[in-house]
Design a protein around this motif. Structure first.
Motif, PDB file in Angstrom:
ATOM      1  N   UNK A   1       0.844  -1.196   0.000  1.00  0.00           N
ATOM      2  CA  UNK A   1       0.000   0.000   0.000  1.00  0.00           C
ATOM      3  C   UNK A   1       0.873   1.238   0.000  1.00  0.00           C
ATOM      4  N   UNK A   2       1.581   1.450   1.087  1.00  0.00           N
ATOM      5  CA  UNK A   2       2.674   2.403   1.198  1.00  0.00           C
ATOM      6  C   UNK A   2       3.803   1.704   1.940  1.00  0.00           C
ATOM      7  N   UNK A   3       4.992   2.198   1.772  1.00  0.00           N
ATOM      8  CA  UNK A   3       6.125   1.603   2.476  1.00  0.00           C
ATOM      9  C   UNK A   3       7.429   1.914   1.779  1.00  0.00           C
ATOM     10  N   UNK A   4       8.486   1.905   2.529  1.00  0.00           N
ATOM     11  CA  UNK A   4       9.825   2.112   1.983  1.00  0.00           C
ATOM     12  C   UNK A   4      10.811   1.296   2.790  1.00  0.00           C
ATOM     13  N   UNK A   5      11.992   1.096   2.251  1.00  0.00           N
ATOM     14  CA  UNK A   5      13.007   0.329   2.966  1.00  0.00           C
ATOM     15  C   UNK A   5      14.384   0.867   2.640  1.00  0.00           C
ATOM     16  N   UNK A   6      15.254   0.859   3.635  1.00  0.00           N
ATOM     17  CA  UNK A   6      16.652   1.218   3.440  1.00  0.00           C
ATOM     18  C   UNK A   6      17.500  -0.029   3.621  1.00  0.00           C
ATOM     19  N   UNK A   7      18.474  -0.213   2.723  1.00  0.00           N
ATOM     20  CA  UNK A   7      19.445  -1.289   2.877  1.00  0.00           C
ATOM     21  C   UNK A   7      20.839  -0.680   2.960  1.00  0.00           C
ATOM     22  N   UNK A   8      21.717  -1.336   3.686  1.00  0.00           N
ATOM     23  CA  UNK A   8      23.101  -0.878   3.809  1.00  0.00           C
ATOM     24  C   UNK A   8      23.964  -2.032   4.290  1.00  0.00           C
ATOM     25  N   UNK A   9      25.249  -1.945   4.012  1.00  0.00           N
ATOM     26  CA  UNK A   9      26.218  -2.893   4.558  1.00  0.00           C
ATOM     27  C   UNK A   9      27.001  -2.276   5.710  1.00  0.00           C
ATOM     28  N   UNK A  10      26.685  -1.019   6.031  1.00  0.00           N
ATOM     29  CA  UNK A  10      27.411  -0.267   7.047  1.00  0.00           C
ATOM     30  C   UNK A  10      26.673  -0.372   8.386  1.00  0.00           C
ATOM     31  N   UNK A  11      27.268  -1.070   9.339  1.00  0.00           N
ATOM     32  CA  UNK A  11      26.610  -1.291  10.635  1.00  0.00           C
ATOM     33  C   UNK A  11      26.360   0.017  11.377  1.00  0.00           C
TER      34      UNK A  11
END
Length: 360
Positions: A189-199
């Motif tokens: 519906x709505x939504x977003x996501x962040x990905x990273x390899x940096x802890x």
């Protein structure tokens, strides 16, 4: 044939049953185990070490900037051709969006334009992999930014399921952002996501999205943060959508190949180069002569379509000075054709036949 809508979401009994099971289980609706499960699925699919989900893609872009220490008075370079969420997320936190032109082949940010736009105030670049496309020399962008101490971030809102040189988009930058709004390949519906390899960046993101506190349920605040949490109700849907992602990627590529085959050789229609081995197109796009008339012709024949984004620098919301010839050209000619995952080969054949009929 029934009217062919340009885009619509797709869900079935799997989402309905999963929601019912969750509600029957006594779930509290708020973000909890299901959200963590969806984050793990996204991280595993993309190959990223960490994933954090937000209410929408605009919020996720702003959180990425905040996590990198960007704020009032800083400049962030963005393409003039993108969904308005990209510059809006920059200006939401008090930074300034600096528009640059795009490359004619990929419709992504032009490298030389990016380099020439850098000033002492430039703190980040938001690279947009528009429609799942990416230049094969993207590492050149990354290395330039790294050499200047500029954060290279990816707005990969349209790119879940798309790769470049074998690497999932969103993983070239320090942080990559996806969107799960209704037109995307999977939706909550709505939504977003962040990905990273940096802890370190991940730990900042987690705090920013949960009031800045040290852990859930705590009233000890380590940094300024906001309520940018998700819900398990959305996550339940997202989990079922993720289970379908591989097959949807394969189908999107098949649809792209069929469009390319049936639209090739039409005078008045330009196809945008797309590597369908790595790219899962978001929308199927063409550059068309007499676009407005073609749009009306298609509508009269039961086919929905949608014009490209405008040059954002000139929109009333911004009104910035500048000349961006590639963006201005493609914005006048660009048209998105029917692109829903539910589209059949028969419908695609009908759409392409009508386009050929119009130009012939």
């Amino acid at each position: 044939m029934d009217f062919i809508i340009q885009m619509e979401p797709s869900y079935d009994h799997n989402e309905k049953n999963a929601l019912n099971e969750y509600m029957e289980s006594g779930g509290w609706l708020m973000e909890f185990k299901k959200t963590r499960e969806l984050e793990s699925m996204i991280a595993d699919y993309t190959g990223a070490k960490y994933c954090s989900i937000m209410p929408n893609g605009t919020v996720s872009l702003s959180v990425a900037l905040i996590a990198c220490g960007i704020g009032v008075g800083d400049e962030v370079i963005v393409p003039d051709y993108t969904m308005v969420a990209t510059p809006n997320a920059v200006e939401l936190i008090g930074a300034k969006a600096v528009f640059v032109d795009i490359d004619r082949d990929t419709l992504c940010m032009d490298y030389d334009a990016m380099v020439n736009a850098v000033t002492e105030k430039t703190k980040a670049v938001f690279f947009v992999s528009i429609n799942g496309r990416c230049p094969k020399d993207i590492d050149k962008y990354v290395e330039f930014c790294k050499s200047r101490g500029i954060h290279f971030l990816e707005d990969a809102a349209q790119s879940l399921g798309s790769f470049c040189n074998g690497k999932h988009l969103g993983r070239f930058g320090e942080i990559g952002s996806f969107s799960f709004s209704v037109p995307k390949i999977i939706t909550t519906g709505q939504g977003g996501a962040l990905i990273t390899d940096d802890e370190e960046l991940y730990n900042k993101i987690v705090k920013i999205r949960d009031f800045g506190r040290d852990k859930g349920g705590s009233d000890h605040y380590l940094t300024k943060g906001w309520n940018f949490k998700f819900t398990d109700v959305q996550a339940v849907i997202g989990i079922e959508q993720m289970k379908k992602l591989h097959s949807r990627v394969m189908r999107k590529k098949e649809m792209g190949k069929l469009y390319e085959k049936l639209l090739s050789g039409i005078t008045g229609v330009e196809l945008i180069p797309t590597d369908l081995e790595e790219t899962s197109p978001w929308f199927y796009d063409i550059l068309a002569d007499d676009r407005e008339k073609l749009l009306e012709f298609l509508k009269d024949n039961g086919i929905g379509s949608r014009i490209f984004y405008p040059p954002l620098h000139a929109e009333p919301a911004y009104g910035y000075e500048g000349h961006y010839p590639i963006t201005e050209e493609i914005s006048k000619k660009g048209l998105w054709l029917p692109s829903a995952i539910t589209l059949t080969d028969e419908q695609i054949t009908y759409v392409c036949g009508k386009i050929r009929e119009y130009y012939n």
